[in-house]
Write a protein that holds these residues in place. Structure first.
Motif, PDB file in Angstrom:
ATOM      1  N   UNK A 129      52.786   7.672 -94.859  1.00  0.00           N
ATOM      2  CA  UNK A 129      52.260   6.818 -96.601  1.00  0.00           C
ATOM      3  C   UNK A 129      51.585   7.063 -96.951  1.00  0.00           C
ATOM      4  N   UNK A 130      50.511   6.675 -96.420  1.00  0.00           N
ATOM      5  CA  UNK A 130      49.430   6.048 -96.509  1.00  0.00           C
ATOM      6  C   UNK A 130      48.561   7.067 -97.601  1.00  0.00           C
ATOM      7  N   UNK A 131      48.508   8.877 -97.009  1.00  0.00           N
ATOM      8  CA  UNK A 131      47.943  10.005 -97.718  1.00  0.00           C
ATOM      9  C   UNK A 131      49.059   9.544 -99.316  1.00  0.00           C
ATOM     10  N   UNK A 132      50.150   9.645 -98.914  1.00  0.00           N
ATOM     11  CA  UNK A 132      51.198   9.985 -99.634  1.00  0.00           C
ATOM     12  C   UNK A 132      50.834   8.502-101.273  1.00  0.00           C
ATOM     13  N   UNK A 133      50.187   7.996-101.319  1.00  0.00           N
ATOM     14  CA  UNK A 133      49.702   6.934-101.901  1.00  0.00           C
ATOM     15  C   UNK A 133      48.204   7.634-102.796  1.00  0.00           C
TER      16      UNK A 133
ATOM     17  N   UNK B 261      42.672   5.003 -89.017  1.00  0.00           N
ATOM     18  CA  UNK B 261      43.150   5.379 -89.605  1.00  0.00           C
ATOM     19  C   UNK B 261      43.457   6.293 -91.143  1.00  0.00           C
ATOM     20  N   UNK B 262      42.929   5.385 -92.094  1.00  0.00           N
ATOM     21  CA  UNK B 262      42.417   5.662 -93.378  1.00  0.00           C
ATOM     22  C   UNK B 262      41.353   7.193 -93.096  1.00  0.00           C
ATOM     23  N   UNK B 263      40.945   7.553 -91.927  1.00  0.00           N
ATOM     24  CA  UNK B 263      40.415   8.977 -92.299  1.00  0.00           C
ATOM     25  C   UNK B 263      40.994  10.012 -91.909  1.00  0.00           C
ATOM     26  N   UNK B 264      42.152  10.045 -91.034  1.00  0.00           N
ATOM     27  CA  UNK B 264      43.603  10.152 -90.776  1.00  0.00           C
ATOM     28  C   UNK B 264      44.271  10.207 -91.789  1.00  0.00           C
ATOM     29  N   UNK B 265      44.580   9.395 -92.448  1.00  0.00           N
ATOM     30  CA  UNK B 265      45.765   9.675 -93.824  1.00  0.00           C
ATOM     31  C   UNK B 265      45.227  10.392 -95.223  1.00  0.00           C
ATOM     32  N   UNK B 266      43.464  10.602 -95.285  1.00  0.00           N
ATOM     33  CA  UNK B 266      42.786  10.340 -95.839  1.00  0.00           C
ATOM     34  C   UNK B 266      42.077  12.280 -96.161  1.00  0.00           C
ATOM     35  N   UNK B 267      42.858  12.728 -95.106  1.00  0.00           N
ATOM     36  CA  UNK B 267      42.808  14.238 -94.311  1.00  0.00           C
ATOM     37  C   UNK B 267      43.994  14.881 -94.627  1.00  0.00           C
ATOM     38  N   UNK B 268      45.069  13.937 -94.004  1.00  0.00           N
ATOM     39  CA  UNK B 268      46.449  14.728 -94.824  1.00  0.00           C
ATOM     40  C   UNK B 268      46.643  15.050 -96.206  1.00  0.00           C
TER      41      UNK B 268
ATOM     42  N   UNK C  47      44.475  15.289 -99.091  1.00  0.00           N
ATOM     43  CA  UNK C  47      43.435  16.448 -99.101  1.00  0.00           C
ATOM     44  C   UNK C  47      44.113  17.296 -98.833  1.00  0.00           C
ATOM     45  N   UNK C  48      44.911  17.335 -96.744  1.00  0.00           N
ATOM     46  CA  UNK C  48      45.195  18.836 -97.307  1.00  0.00           C
ATOM     47  C   UNK C  48      46.192  19.077 -97.559  1.00  0.00           C
ATOM     48  N   UNK C  49      47.371  18.292 -97.970  1.00  0.00           N
ATOM     49  CA  UNK C  49      48.826  18.453 -98.802  1.00  0.00           C
ATOM     50  C   UNK C  49      49.556  18.173 -99.784  1.00  0.00           C
ATOM     51  N   UNK C  50      48.728  16.439-100.195  1.00  0.00           N
ATOM     52  CA  UNK C  50      49.363  16.332-101.055  1.00  0.00           C
ATOM     53  C   UNK C  50      48.010  16.573-102.786  1.00  0.00           C
ATOM     54  N   UNK C  51      47.348  16.094-102.272  1.00  0.00           N
ATOM     55  CA  UNK C  51      46.213  16.357-102.831  1.00  0.00           C
ATOM     56  C   UNK C  51      44.822  16.868-103.260  1.00  0.00           C
ATOM     57  N   UNK C  52      45.022  18.073-102.653  1.00  0.00           N
ATOM     58  CA  UNK C  52      43.834  19.457-103.026  1.00  0.00           C
ATOM     59  C   UNK C  52      42.721  18.790-103.142  1.00  0.00           C
TER      60      UNK C  52
ATOM     61  N   UNK D 125      42.527  -0.278-104.314  1.00  0.00           N
ATOM     62  CA  UNK D 125      42.960  -0.537-103.256  1.00  0.00           C
ATOM     63  C   UNK D 125      44.110  -0.309-102.011  1.00  0.00           C
ATOM     64  N   UNK D 126      43.517   0.948-101.469  1.00  0.00           N
ATOM     65  CA  UNK D 126      44.762   1.499-100.386  1.00  0.00           C
ATOM     66  C   UNK D 126      44.216   0.824 -98.940  1.00  0.00           C
ATOM     67  N   UNK D 127      44.994  -0.280 -98.584  1.00  0.00           N
ATOM     68  CA  UNK D 127      45.359  -0.981 -97.362  1.00  0.00           C
ATOM     69  C   UNK D 127      45.754  -0.663 -95.817  1.00  0.00           C
ATOM     70  N   UNK D 128      45.095  -0.555 -94.911  1.00  0.00           N
ATOM     71  CA  UNK D 128      46.249  -0.035 -94.370  1.00  0.00           C
ATOM     72  C   UNK D 128      46.359  -1.010 -93.028  1.00  0.00           C
TER      73      UNK D 128
END
Lengths: 275, 330
Positions: A22-26, A39-46, A48-53, A153-156
């Motif tokens: 959900x954070x990745x989609x933001x 978790x932001x490192x993982x969310x940001x990577x997701x 980058x990989x699929x939602x917002x290359x 800010x996108x906080x988790x």
């Protein structure tokens, strides 16, 4: 913490998986994002990989505009030298947090926090009072700097009553401070739209102009599958406002789940309570 | 061929010599964030330096080991890593045995920059509107007021807020941070002390330039011509450097880009000393006091875990530029 997988139907993913997705989609189109530890490192990577290359993925220690190659895991820290492969620029903190963040070029910051309050201020250093802390946390790192200077800010934050507070125990990171107009009065630029992604739901903030007007208060905007408004209200200690057009956050797609599992095959980011 | 150095005065020495000569009780020291000199840090523990003030944007594992070993009793930092969970460090931070002043990653970097540039202070918008600016925090009894004595005997504030004389905007003023000693572990250096490091460098370059004394350890000591045919990689020139230590694996268990990766197995083990005091003693006895040089440490590591774990972290497919950069003028 409320629904763990044990007492919920097996959906093939955990609350923390949903939180990261959900954070990745933001992340919005063309955003330039400073991505923090946990978790932001993982969310940001997701993202980058699929939602917002096309997004620019930046971490504090110096990698700027990292583009992961196939099969590369999410960075293990903000200083992971694996990011020297595929970055547009790898320099240092004065560039990443100075030129990029303080200079006003980060459209968003994505950070984990130990506590968040009704007005979106974050705490990353301690529980208790400064003079008598019950417990100290690892520290703010670049979180305080992101709160001051990033466009939004996108906080988790895991949804737990000890983390959601009327006022955080220590305000390390400026959200909307005391409410409308407070950021500007303190000397900060407006910020938003801010969002807090939890392990059960998504919160947004009642202001359309970065904190100048509106109540600036956190409200419930989206529920994860299987979570009710009452579940959330039972955890949040103030009279939580709920969006009139409350949405059900779509569960992870198979592409999202595959991607997150590939980026974090050892589940180092998805350990409840670790961050 | 590049010209050789104008003069050559070798700064090569062992870890033990470098620490013996240049690190003193009571010093303010920087010991890395991303290019962490673990070997040198362990040597400081072996030589039992006392009352150190460890400064850095993020005081990672090495700095926290200095605190745990009783070498450091204060720090200025924005992050202390995952060393806190109800263990000895948390205990020391709470009861004042470890005094500290909280900053952030950017503000510490700016403080090094200010010192490096000879600026009397540096403005930032970080901390505006936050509790860092409350009196309770600025005057906290565990803080470092004793380190902020001005020449006239009065105490300088930790932070100050002022309005810009140019625009009227509010800004937070940070004091310069000037370490007595700054140390990093780098990929390569020559014996004159020209230091080349790459990968995410965090605050290291600014801390090195801010410090009075610079000590580096390097994976490789290379001929000066290697440095002088690729000078863009140099982060600090030899004339600012006091000591160079040849120390393969001197950054272990941290990563060194192009050489080896973060050793997660060892970090799991190395997290143990932060759990309780007995585990701390055990760790120091085995890995610090029990291994008086880095070579000894590596040998011990291979004995304990076999060659496999160490070989596992070594970089086998280094990235080299797809198109090497040309330079030159004729």
């Amino acid at each position: 913490m409320a629904p763990a997988t044990g007492d919920a139907p097996d959906r093939g993913y955990d609350p923390i998986d949903m939180q990261c997705i959900a954070a990745a989609r933001e992340v919005a189109a063309n955003e330039t994002v400073i991505v923090g530890m946990g978790p932001p490192l993982l969310a940001g990577s997701v993202a980058k990989k699929i939602h917002r290359p096309e997004m620019a993925f930046v971490t504090e220690a110096g990698p700027i505009d990292w583009t992961p190659s196939d099969g590369v895991p999410a960075p293990n820290t903000i200083a992971d030298p694996a990011m020297t492969e595929g970055s547009a620029m790898v320099t240092d903190m004065l560039d990443a947090l100075g030129l990029f963040v303080m200079g006003g070029r980060a459209s968003a910051a994505m950070f984990q926090a130990a506590q968040i309050d009704r007005l979106g201020n974050l705490n990353t250093i301690l529980v208790g009072t400064y003079a008598n802390p019950v417990r100290r946390f690892p520290g703010t790192g670049g979180n305080a700097d992101g709160g001051a200077s990033a466009g939004r800010m996108i906080s988790t934050v895991p949804l737990e009553s000890r983390r959601f507070r009327e006022r955080v125990d220590f305000r390390t990171t400026a959200g909307y401070l005391e409410g409308p107009g407070a950021r500007e009065a303190a000397g900060l630029r407006p910020q938003g739209p801010n969002v807090c992604v939890t392990t059960m739901c998504i919160f947004r903030f009642d202001t359309t102009d970065g904190g100048r007007t509106g109540s600036c208060e956190m409200y419930l905007d989206g529920l994860f599958d299987g979570v009710s408004v009452e579940d959330v209200k039972a955890i949040v200690p103030w009279d939580l406002q709920v969006a009139s057009d409350l949405v059900l956050v779509p569960p992870p797609t198979s592409e999202e789940l595959e991607t997150i599992n590939e980026l974090d095959a050892e589940r180092v980011y998805r350990v409840p309570g670790r961050y | 061929m590049a010209p050789s150095a104008r003069r050559s005065r070798s700064k090569l020495m062992t870890e033990a010599e470098a620490v013996e000569r240049f690190v003193h009780d009571g010093d303010t020291i920087y010991c890395g964030f991303t290019v962490v000199p673990y070997g040198l840090t362990f040597e400081i523990i072996r030589q039992n330096r006392r009352r150190l003030n460890v400064v850095g944007s993020s005081n990672v594992f090495s700095a926290m080991l200095l605190a745990l070993a009783g070498c450091a009793d204060r720090m200025e930092t924005g992050y202390v890593g995952g060393t806190l969970t109800n263990g000895p460090i948390n205990e020391m931070m709470k009861d004042g045995r470890l005094r500290f002043e909280d900053y952030s990653n950017l503000t510490m970097t700016l403080r090094f920059m200010a010192a490096a540039l000879g600026m009397p202070f540096v403005p930032t918008n970080s901390f505006l509107g936050t509790d860092y600016l409350t009196q309770e925090v600025l005057e906290h009894e565990h803080g470092l007021a004793s380190d902020r004595i001005r020449p006239d005997g009065s105490v300088a504030p930790k932070l100050a807020v002022m309005e810009s004389p140019f625009t009227g905007e509010k800004t937070v003023l940070l004091s310069p941070c000037r370490p007595n000693v700054a140390m990093i572990h780098c990929q390569r250096a020559d014996e004159d002390g020209n230091v080349q490091a790459w990968g995410p460098l965090a605050d290291s370059k600014w801390a090195l330039w801010a410090a009075d004394i610079v000590i580096v350890s390097a994976e490789e000591i290379v001929p000066s011509s290697v440095i002088r045919t690729d000078p863009g990689r140099t982060v600090i020139p030899g004339f600012r450097v006091s000591a160079v230590v040849e120390n393969p694996l001197g950054g272990h268990p941290g990563p060194v880009s192009g050489y080896y990766y973060r050793d997660k197995h060892f970090f799991a083990l190395a997290g143990q000393p932060f759990k309780d005091w007995d585990s701390a003693t055990e760790f120091f006895d085995k890995w610090v006091y029990g291994a008086p040089t880095r070579a000894e440490y590596v040998r011990k590591y291979r004995d304990a875990f076999g060659d496999e774990l160490m070989d596992d972290i070594m970089v086998k497919n280094p990235i080299v530029p797809e198109q090497p950069a040309k330079s030159g003028w004729r």
